[in-house]
Design an enzyme around this catalytic site. Structure first.
Site, PDB file in Angstrom:
ATOM      1  N   TRP A   1      28.050  32.610   7.782  1.00  0.00           N
ATOM      2  CA  TRP A   1      27.106  32.954   8.842  1.00  0.00           C
ATOM      3  C   TRP A   1      26.707  34.423   8.737  1.00  0.00           C
ATOM      4  CZ3 TRP A   1      24.589  30.855  13.113  1.00  0.00           C
ATOM      5  CH2 TRP A   1      24.122  31.771  14.058  1.00  0.00           C
TER       6      TRP A   1
ATOM      7  N   PHE B   1      31.534  43.513  17.096  1.00  0.00           N
ATOM      8  CA  PHE B   1      30.125  43.277  17.387  1.00  0.00           C
ATOM      9  C   PHE B   1      29.261  44.389  16.772  1.00  0.00           C
ATOM     10  CE2 PHE B   1      30.090  40.258  21.315  1.00  0.00           C
ATOM     11  CZ  PHE B   1      30.764  39.298  20.590  1.00  0.00           C
TER      12      PHE B   1
ATOM     13  N   TRP C   1      17.821  33.223  18.309  1.00  0.00           N
ATOM     14  CA  TRP C   1      19.003  32.708  19.004  1.00  0.00           C
ATOM     15  C   TRP C   1      18.751  31.340  19.635  1.00  0.00           C
ATOM     16  CZ3 TRP C   1      23.473  33.916  17.739  1.00  0.00           C
ATOM     17  CH2 TRP C   1      23.852  35.232  17.434  1.00  0.00           C
TER      18      TRP C   1
ATOM     19  N   ASN D   1      24.148  37.303  11.147  1.00  0.00           N
ATOM     20  CA  ASN D   1      23.104  37.615  12.124  1.00  0.00           C
ATOM     21  C   ASN D   1      22.815  39.111  12.122  1.00  0.00           C
ATOM     22  OD1 ASN D   1      25.700  36.985  13.901  1.00  0.00           O
ATOM     23  ND2 ASN D   1      24.476  38.291  15.227  1.00  0.00           N
ATOM     24  N   ASP D   2      22.850  39.814  13.231  1.00  0.00           N
ATOM     25  CA  ASP D   2      22.266  41.152  13.359  1.00  0.00           C
ATOM     26  C   ASP D   2      22.642  42.120  12.232  1.00  0.00           C
ATOM     27  OD1 ASP D   2      21.726  39.946  15.748  1.00  0.00           O
ATOM     28  OD2 ASP D   2      22.821  41.376  16.976  1.00  0.00           O
TER      29      ASP D   2
ATOM     30  N   GLU E   1      19.417  44.167  23.991  1.00  0.00           N
ATOM     31  CA  GLU E   1      20.384  44.326  22.914  1.00  0.00           C
ATOM     32  C   GLU E   1      19.808  45.201  21.802  1.00  0.00           C
ATOM     33  OE1 GLU E   1      23.164  40.414  22.906  1.00  0.00           O
ATOM     34  OE2 GLU E   1      21.221  40.121  21.959  1.00  0.00           O
TER      35      GLU E   1
ATOM     36  N   TRP F   1      28.648  30.529  13.892  1.00  0.00           N
ATOM     37  CA  TRP F   1      28.914  31.756  14.629  1.00  0.00           C
ATOM     38  C   TRP F   1      30.366  31.757  15.084  1.00  0.00           C
ATOM     39  CZ3 TRP F   1      30.907  33.606  19.087  1.00  0.00           C
ATOM     40  CH2 TRP F   1      30.626  34.933  19.418  1.00  0.00           C
TER      41      TRP F   1
END
Length: 439
Positions: free
Chosen positions: A17, A76, A280, A19-20, A195, A44
């Site tokens: 996975w 995070f 998302w 993401n950001d 965010e 996730w």
């Protein structure tokens, strides 16, 4: 089900996975891309920092996990800096990651998000957590995504108070002790989570630089899902003030452009960004093969002033001189004045997968419709992505098709779309189907 095409210039992991983007930093000729990742598979969870490097911003080397989750702490989003002058005492030239500790059981801080440090003294290859973590803890449950940079004589942190629709700014001399400085908001979009902020300067046409604040919101974007915004303003080292009563503009009008942040330490003054090319609303449900998640192309930013006198952010794709050696890149000029329309189709060899770009001169819009390129998950918004066009008789358009991602840059880069596709065969053909003048 056929395998979704893996892009070649949009970074993906081999089998996990993503993401950001996090910790974007340039150092000794290398661009470092850290990112949210699950080391254990394409779902996730167990959020950790992955790491990739590049020398041209097009071809990336995946270095695996940099900062792993712990039983009591997930890692995070955040940023990274090179502490050239050893302000923090970790050694001159140390790479320091500033990330959000998302504490969980069995931690006594379970449910709290706070800002922490990790340090590397070997160009980001190995990391150790700072024993004094966290360095900024206000006891909040939605306090995350620190973006850190050096300004004149101190460090600045911009961090999101997500559910309160507010950004807080802190300053520090040593990266370890932080003092509250100011806030931005609450304002603008207040129905969504705030965010992944970023605060940076970008070049202007007159040789100056302008301050730009980037902010991602979820949901509430132009297609209904997650998206990134920007606002121009001024920053004195402690407080950011938006220009006039200006509201943020969309950084991208597509379904899939989130958590855009900028590289630090770029020596030639370029402003370079990258984003997560997903939403998302459905990212967890996209087919994996066995990867899941992709980054956007790197974009170079500057500020231009339109014929209407309005300053806007211009974004141009960084192709590294490799155009023609990878994804399909198409440059077009299309009519967009009153009484004109144009339709461009991207097709595979069997005409079974189609993406349609439409210019409507009367409505003054540019739209990208991916509905003919595979059935997206039920949570995906079905609307075509649409952006308003500037008043003009003609518009320039660059279309980049890279496996299961398409990006469009139009109107001198002031309008962009980033879209994930369920393409299982290459969209290798481009057809301008109709250009008409209605009387």
């Amino acid at each position: 089900m056929s395998t979704v095409l893996r892009p070649s210039w949009h970074f993906t992991t081999a089998d996990r996975w993503l993401n950001d983007p996090n910790g974007l930093v340039f150092h000794d000729g290398t661009y470092h891309l850290f990112f949210q990742s699950n080391p254990f598979g394409p779902e996730w969870g167990e959020m950790s920092w992955g790491h990739a490097t590049s020398t041209d911003l097009v071809h990336w080397t995946d270095l695996g996990t940099a900062i792993p989750a712990l039983p009591d702490e997930m890692v995070f989003s955040g940023s990274a800096v090179v502490d050239t002058d050893d302000t923090a005492g970790f050694g001159a030239g140390a790479m320091v990651a500033v990330y959000t500790s998302a504490y969980r059981s069995p931690s006594p801080r379970a449910g709290v998000q706070a800002q922490s440090l990790a340090v590397s003294n070997d160009e980001g290859l190995t990391w150790r957590r700072y024993e004094g973590n966290p360095v900024l803890d206000v006891g909040a449950s939605d306090f995350r995504d620190p973006y850190v940079f050096w300004h004149e004589d101190h460090w600045v942190m911009v961090v999101a108070e997500s559910v309160d629709h507010r950004l807080s700014l802190y300053t520090s001399r040593d990266l370890r002790s932080w003092a509250f400085s100011s806030t931005v908001g609450p304002a603008w979009t207040t129905e969504a989570l705030w965010e992944c902020p970023a605060l940076l300067t970008v070049p202007t046409a007159d040789g100056d630089r302008a301050w730009v604040l980037l902010l991602s919101v979820n949901p509430g974007g132009p297609t209904g899902g997650s998206a990134s915004q920007y606002v121009l303003g001024d920053f004195d080292g402690y407080t950011f003030v938006p220009d006039g009563d200006e509201s943020p503009r969309w950084l991208d009008y597509g379904h899939d452009y989130y958590a855009a942040v900028a590289w630090g330490g770029v020596p030639d003054g370029r402003a370079l960004t990258i984003a997560w090319a997903d939403s998302w609303q459905y990212a967890r449900d996209l087919p994996s093969a066995p990867w899941r998640g992709a980054m956007s192309l790197v974009r170079q930013l500057d500020v231009v002033t339109g014929t209407d006198g309005v300053r806007r952010l211009r974004q141009r794709p960084v192709l590294g001189g490799h155009e023609g050696g990878g994804p399909a890149v198409t440059h077009l000029r299309l009519p967009c004045g009153h009484g004109t329309s144009a339709s461009v189709r991207l097709l595979d060899d069997r005409d079974q997968q189609t993406v349609v770009l439409t210019v409507d001169g009367d409505a003054g819009t540019l739209s990208l419709d991916r509905s003919g390129c595979g059935e997206m998950p039920p949570a995906a918004t079905a609307v075509a992505a649409t952006a308003p066009l500037p008043a003009s008789e003609e518009i320039d358009v660059t279309i980049i098709v890279d496996g299961s991602v398409v990006e469009v840059f139009a109107a001198d880069g002031t309008i962009t779309f980033c879209e994930r596709l369920l393409a299982t065969s290459p969209l290798s053909r481009v057809e301008v189907r109709e250009v008409s003048r209605r009387r």
